[in-house]
Design a protein around this motif. Structure first.
Motif, PDB file in Angstrom:
ATOM      1  N   ALA A 126       0.865  -1.194   0.000  1.00 25.51           N
ATOM      2  CA  ALA A 126       0.000   0.000   0.000  1.00 25.51           C
ATOM      3  C   ALA A 126       0.898   1.239   0.000  1.00 25.51           C
ATOM      4  O   ALA A 126       1.851   1.286   0.776  1.00 25.51           O
ATOM      5  CB  ALA A 126      -0.882  -0.013   1.243  1.00 25.51           C
ATOM      6  N   PHE A 127       0.597   2.147  -0.893  1.00 25.37           N
ATOM      7  CA  PHE A 127       1.434   3.343  -1.050  1.00 25.37           C
ATOM      8  C   PHE A 127       0.628   4.585  -0.743  1.00 25.37           C
ATOM      9  O   PHE A 127      -0.510   4.691  -1.163  1.00 25.37           O
ATOM     10  CB  PHE A 127       1.939   3.456  -2.497  1.00 25.37           C
ATOM     11  CG  PHE A 127       2.824   2.304  -2.899  1.00 25.37           C
ATOM     12  CD1 PHE A 127       4.211   2.378  -2.724  1.00 25.37           C
ATOM     13  CD2 PHE A 127       2.287   1.146  -3.474  1.00 25.37           C
ATOM     14  CE1 PHE A 127       5.010   1.320  -3.122  1.00 25.37           C
ATOM     15  CE2 PHE A 127       3.104   0.101  -3.851  1.00 25.37           C
ATOM     16  CZ  PHE A 127       4.479   0.176  -3.664  1.00 25.37           C
ATOM     17  N   LEU A 128       1.234   5.475   0.033  1.00 22.69           N
ATOM     18  CA  LEU A 128       0.627   6.815   0.226  1.00 22.69           C
ATOM     19  C   LEU A 128       1.588   7.841  -0.379  1.00 22.69           C
ATOM     20  O   LEU A 128       2.754   7.896   0.023  1.00 22.69           O
ATOM     21  CB  LEU A 128       0.424   7.073   1.722  1.00 22.69           C
ATOM     22  CG  LEU A 128      -0.168   8.431   2.074  1.00 22.69           C
ATOM     23  CD1 LEU A 128      -1.584   8.597   1.459  1.00 22.69           C
ATOM     24  CD2 LEU A 128      -0.254   8.639   3.587  1.00 22.69           C
ATOM     25  N   ILE A 129       1.022   8.553  -1.381  1.00 20.82           N
ATOM     26  CA  ILE A 129       1.877   9.552  -2.067  1.00 20.82           C
ATOM     27  C   ILE A 129       1.405  10.928  -1.600  1.00 20.82           C
ATOM     28  O   ILE A 129       0.225  11.235  -1.675  1.00 20.82           O
ATOM     29  CB  ILE A 129       1.754   9.449  -3.595  1.00 20.82           C
ATOM     30  CG1 ILE A 129       1.975   7.970  -4.014  1.00 20.82           C
ATOM     31  CG2 ILE A 129       2.735  10.368  -4.307  1.00 20.82           C
ATOM     32  CD1 ILE A 129       1.515   7.685  -5.424  1.00 20.82           C
ATOM     33  N   PHE A 156       2.499  15.719 -10.251  1.00 20.89           N
ATOM     34  CA  PHE A 156       3.470  14.763  -9.745  1.00 20.89           C
ATOM     35  C   PHE A 156       2.765  13.569  -9.117  1.00 20.89           C
ATOM     36  O   PHE A 156       3.161  12.419  -9.292  1.00 20.89           O
ATOM     37  CB  PHE A 156       4.380  15.469  -8.707  1.00 20.89           C
ATOM     38  CG  PHE A 156       5.436  14.546  -8.139  1.00 20.89           C
ATOM     39  CD1 PHE A 156       6.596  14.260  -8.899  1.00 20.89           C
ATOM     40  CD2 PHE A 156       5.265  13.931  -6.912  1.00 20.89           C
ATOM     41  CE1 PHE A 156       7.541  13.413  -8.385  1.00 20.89           C
ATOM     42  CE2 PHE A 156       6.225  13.085  -6.427  1.00 20.89           C
ATOM     43  CZ  PHE A 156       7.380  12.812  -7.148  1.00 20.89           C
ATOM     44  N   LEU A 157       1.670  13.941  -8.393  1.00 23.21           N
ATOM     45  CA  LEU A 157       0.914  12.890  -7.728  1.00 23.21           C
ATOM     46  C   LEU A 157       0.435  11.856  -8.742  1.00 23.21           C
ATOM     47  O   LEU A 157       0.626  10.662  -8.580  1.00 23.21           O
ATOM     48  CB  LEU A 157      -0.309  13.489  -7.016  1.00 23.21           C
ATOM     49  CG  LEU A 157      -0.149  13.916  -5.561  1.00 23.21           C
ATOM     50  CD1 LEU A 157      -1.471  14.441  -5.023  1.00 23.21           C
ATOM     51  CD2 LEU A 157       0.329  12.745  -4.692  1.00 23.21           C
ATOM     52  N   ASP A 158      -0.194  12.326  -9.770  1.00 22.26           N
ATOM     53  CA  ASP A 158      -0.769  11.421 -10.785  1.00 22.26           C
ATOM     54  C   ASP A 158       0.323  10.620 -11.476  1.00 22.26           C
ATOM     55  O   ASP A 158       0.173   9.401 -11.690  1.00 22.26           O
ATOM     56  CB  ASP A 158      -1.564  12.217 -11.821  1.00 22.26           C
ATOM     57  CG  ASP A 158      -2.824  12.815 -11.211  1.00 22.26           C
ATOM     58  OD1 ASP A 158      -3.234  12.274 -10.098  1.00 22.26           O
ATOM     59  OD2 ASP A 158      -3.402  13.763 -11.763  1.00 22.26           O
ATOM     60  N   LEU A 205       2.972   5.546 -12.253  1.00 19.65           N
ATOM     61  CA  LEU A 205       4.190   4.706 -12.298  1.00 19.65           C
ATOM     62  C   LEU A 205       4.067   3.517 -11.346  1.00 19.65           C
ATOM     63  O   LEU A 205       4.328   2.372 -11.693  1.00 19.65           O
ATOM     64  CB  LEU A 205       5.416   5.550 -11.896  1.00 19.65           C
ATOM     65  CG  LEU A 205       5.979   6.470 -12.986  1.00 19.65           C
ATOM     66  CD1 LEU A 205       7.114   7.330 -12.427  1.00 19.65           C
ATOM     67  CD2 LEU A 205       6.524   5.629 -14.137  1.00 19.65           C
ATOM     68  N   ILE A 206       3.648   3.813 -10.149  1.00 17.73           N
ATOM     69  CA  ILE A 206       3.561   2.752  -9.127  1.00 17.73           C
ATOM     70  C   ILE A 206       2.512   1.725  -9.528  1.00 17.73           C
ATOM     71  O   ILE A 206       2.709   0.510  -9.427  1.00 17.73           O
ATOM     72  CB  ILE A 206       3.239   3.364  -7.739  1.00 17.73           C
ATOM     73  CG1 ILE A 206       4.441   4.161  -7.264  1.00 17.73           C
ATOM     74  CG2 ILE A 206       2.885   2.289  -6.719  1.00 17.73           C
ATOM     75  CD1 ILE A 206       4.216   4.965  -6.004  1.00 17.73           C
ATOM     76  N   ALA A 219      -1.640  -2.804  -6.340  1.00 23.01           N
ATOM     77  CA  ALA A 219      -1.227  -2.087  -5.134  1.00 23.01           C
ATOM     78  C   ALA A 219      -2.292  -1.069  -4.767  1.00 23.01           C
ATOM     79  O   ALA A 219      -3.028  -0.577  -5.620  1.00 23.01           O
ATOM     80  CB  ALA A 219       0.083  -1.373  -5.396  1.00 23.01           C
ATOM     81  N   ARG A 220      -2.422  -0.811  -3.448  1.00 22.15           N
ATOM     82  CA  ARG A 220      -3.354   0.238  -3.004  1.00 22.15           C
ATOM     83  C   ARG A 220      -2.571   1.523  -2.984  1.00 22.15           C
ATOM     84  O   ARG A 220      -1.450   1.549  -2.448  1.00 22.15           O
ATOM     85  CB  ARG A 220      -3.854  -0.113  -1.595  1.00 22.15           C
ATOM     86  CG  ARG A 220      -4.867   0.849  -1.046  1.00 22.15           C
ATOM     87  CD  ARG A 220      -5.615   0.175   0.101  1.00 22.15           C
ATOM     88  NE  ARG A 220      -4.689  -0.187   1.167  1.00 22.15           N
ATOM     89  CZ  ARG A 220      -4.386   0.615   2.186  1.00 22.15           C
ATOM     90  NH1 ARG A 220      -4.938   1.814   2.286  1.00 22.15           N
ATOM     91  NH2 ARG A 220      -3.542   0.206   3.090  1.00 22.15           N
ATOM     92  N   ILE A 221      -3.164   2.554  -3.569  1.00 20.15           N
ATOM     93  CA  ILE A 221      -2.410   3.810  -3.680  1.00 20.15           C
ATOM     94  C   ILE A 221      -3.269   4.930  -3.114  1.00 20.15           C
ATOM     95  O   ILE A 221      -4.410   5.114  -3.519  1.00 20.15           O
ATOM     96  CB  ILE A 221      -2.041   4.113  -5.154  1.00 20.15           C
ATOM     97  CG1 ILE A 221      -1.167   2.950  -5.685  1.00 20.15           C
ATOM     98  CG2 ILE A 221      -1.319   5.453  -5.278  1.00 20.15           C
ATOM     99  CD1 ILE A 221      -0.982   2.970  -7.188  1.00 20.15           C
TER     100      ILE A 221
END
Ligand code: ADP
Length: 607
Positions: free
Chosen positions: A10-13, A20-22, A27-28, A35-37
């Motif tokens: 799980a990723f928190l950006i 940049f976020l998008d 990419l991830i 994956a949970r983003i």
């Protein structure tokens, strides 16, 4: 959810730059499908996400409009949030890198240089590191657990060891006390053995021996030394016990039979002939017992030999205890006793024979007396009758001297008839031929007549005759009235005869056990105590000059007592010399039914 638990990370950006976020999310998403983003544009929103959910990787922009990335990182550390932080810095911020790592960031990326590969490599490294760290944490947890268990075990071991030490100590003191007890017991045993030996030796009248299981003598007490005449050294360990007794010394069968008896009974007693060292035999009463655990079947009936080890068997290995004494003297005495008993038996038989002869002679004498008495009575009655007629003047008047002489003839003839009658009575009783003739009568008839007779006999004497009745005068009796009368007449006769003045009392009563009692008491000369029993013997009169002046045969009381016995009663006397006498007749008022009497003597019709 964490990558480990779900399989996908799980990723928190966090970045204030939407583009940049998008880009990063894209990419991830491509690199880690599934994956949970999560996305956050501000520090505030980032913290909310962090506290609201679990994340594996936090891609954190260093410069945020509200809270700076460093502060968020510090917050993450402070709150112990489990997330791997990859700090995203701008160009020129790289000098921060060392600080960021120190604060717990996993990696940092420089904006503008982030490409797919760079991002993926950094994330892979971070994830690998996280996974490794988790494993390490888990293993260290496990290690911690294991170390706890080990500590526990160590403590348990310590306790066990302490206990062991205690036990060892206890054992040591136990063994010390055991040693002391053994010491003490050994001393006691020694004392007991000494005492037992003393006891064995003090039994000087008895021989006491113990043998090994093969029969070899092992102990030979002082009594045995005295009785067999051997010093112990000649016997102990050398002689077989059979050598000491004649019957078994050379006879194997006799020894085998003795051993069999001991085996069967456990303890066997018999008489054996002991042999003294000098060869003199003596009779020994012997008891042979098996010692506990004895193996008698191993008893060597030939000869005693040492065992394989060359040593003699010991008491503990089993054997015999032989106890006995010399009974030669007792046996001789028994022999003598037997001889005496035989003699006595012979003498007894002789006496019995003589007694029978005497009884027969007595019976013949009584029969003879009965016959003679009868033959004498006939002429005597004639003499009395004729003297009465002469005295009465039937054959003419007599001169005074003639009258006196005729009177004397009549009186003496009557005396003689009285004597003959008494002898006849006695003879009949002795011959067992006294017949009883029971009849019904009222007691007062007999006693009244008796009182009258007593008063007639007492005429000329200062003698008062009385009858004291205690309620039995009208008693209805069923017994031999003639015999009762005869007994009482004899008593009254004697009372008058031996009393010069005073009283003659006849007392009648009933005893508590239902016997009729008639007591004749006088105040006469009395009877010495030494004669009170004897006066009931035949022809017995009280000795002394005074009694010689009284007439009599000495048969009256003997006959009276025999009559009383025949009537089922008793006659006895109490008297005080010089004061008077009392005679007590006790009979059942009803004569018990009796076995039929033998046929009466044919020659003596009732008088
Ligand atoms: P006896 O014909 O001699 O009287 P008994 O057998 O009747 O024969 O008496 C035996 C003896 O007992 C008498 O001789 C007398 O010595 C003594 N005796 C009997 N009755 C009396 C009595 N009442 N008082 C004193 N002596 C007595």
């Amino acid at each position: 959810m964490s990558a480990n638990e779900q399989g996908s990370p799980a990723f928190l950006i966090v970045d204030d730059n939407r583009g940049f976020l998008d880009l990063t999310a894209g990419l991830i998403g491509r690199s880690y499908p599934g994956a949970r983003i999560g996305r956050a544009g501000t520090g505030e929103a980032a913290l909310e996400h962090l506290l609201g959910s679990t994340w594996d990787v936090l891609l954190l922009d260093y410069r945020l409009p509200d809270i700076d990335g460093i502060e968020i990182l510090a917050e993450v550390q402070a709150r112990g949030i489990d997330v791997a932080v990859i700090m995203v810095t701008g160009e020129g911020d790289q000098e921060l890198a060392a600080d960021l790592f120190r604060m717990g960031a996993y990696d940092y990326l420089v904006k503008g240089r982030i490409g797919t590969m760079t991002l993926r490599r950094s994330i892979d490294q971070v994830l690998t590191r996280r996974s490794l760290e988790r494993q390490i944490r888990e293993q260290s947890d496990e290690l911690g657990q294991t170390s706890l268990v080990l500590e526990e075990r160590a403590r348990a071991l310590d306790t066990a060891y302490a206990k062991l030490r205690d036990r060892k100590e206890q054992l040591r003191s136990l063994s010390a006390s055991l040693e002391q007890t053994v010491h003490q017991r050994t001393a006691e045993l020694r004392e007991t053995t000494r005492f037992l030996n003393k006891v064995l030796d003090s039994a000087t009248d008895h021989f006491i021996m113990a043998t090994s299981r093969d029969g070899t003598v092992l102990t030979f007490n002082r009594g045995a030394q005295a009785l067999f005449g051997h010093p112990p050294d000649d016997v102990v360990g050398t002689l077989h016990f059979r050598d000491l007794f004649e019957e078994i010394a050379r006879d194997d069968d006799a020894l085998a039979e003795l051993v069999a008896a001991i085996l069967e009974e456990g303890s066997h007693s018999r008489t054996l002939t002991g042999t003294h060292a000098t060869g003199r035999p003596f009779i020994a009463k012997v008891t042979i017992s098996q010692m506990r655990g004895a193996l008698l079947d191993e008893l060597d009936t030939d000869r005693a030999d040492p065992d394989d080890s060359g040593a003699w068997a010991t008491h503990d290995e089993g054997g015999l205890v032989i106890v006995g004494s010399d009974v030669t003297h007792e046996r001789q005495l028994e022999e003598q006793n037997r001889a005496y008993t035989n003699q006595i038996e012979v003498a007894n038989a002789d006496l019995r024979r003589k007694n029978e002869q005497i009884l027969e002679a007595t019976r013949l004498k009584s029969e003879f007396l009965a016959n003679v008495s009868h033959e004498l009575r006939t002429p005597l009655n004639a003499i009395i009758g004729y003297s009465d007629l002469l005295f009465g003047g039937i054959y003419g008047d007599l001169r005074d001297k003639q009258r006196t002489a005729v009177e004397g003839i009549g009186a003496r003839a009557k005396d003689l008839l009285h004597l003959i009658n008494e002898i006849l009575d006695l003879a009949k009783i002795e011959a067992g031929r006294m017949e009883l003739h029971p009849e019904r009568f009222v007691l007062s008839d007999v006693i009244g007549e008796l009182v009258d007779t007593a008063r007639i006999l007492a005429v000329g004497k200062d003698l008062a005759v009385d009858w004291e009745d205690q309620g039995v005068a009208e008693l209805n009796c069923y017994t031999d009235r003639g015999r009762v009368r005869q007994i009482l007449l004899n008593l009254v006769n004697n009372a008058v005869k031996f009393t010069a003045s005073g009283f003659l009392t006849i007392a009648t009563s009933m005893s508590p056990d239902g016997l009729l009692c008639v007591e004749v008491t006088d105040t006469g000369i009395g009877i010495p105590a030494s004669e009170i029993t004897a006066i009931f013997d035949e022809f017995r009169q009280v000795d002394g000059t005074s009694t010689r002046m009284y007439e009599g045969t000495g048969l009256g009381l003997a006959i009276s007592r025999k009559f009383a016995l025949n009537l089922g009663g008793t006659l006895r006397c109490e008297s005080t010399l010089g004061e008077g006498s009392s005679f007590f007749l006790q009979i059942p008022p009803e004569l018990a039914s009796r076995a039929p009497q033998p046929a009466p003597v044919a020659l003596d019709p009732p008088l």
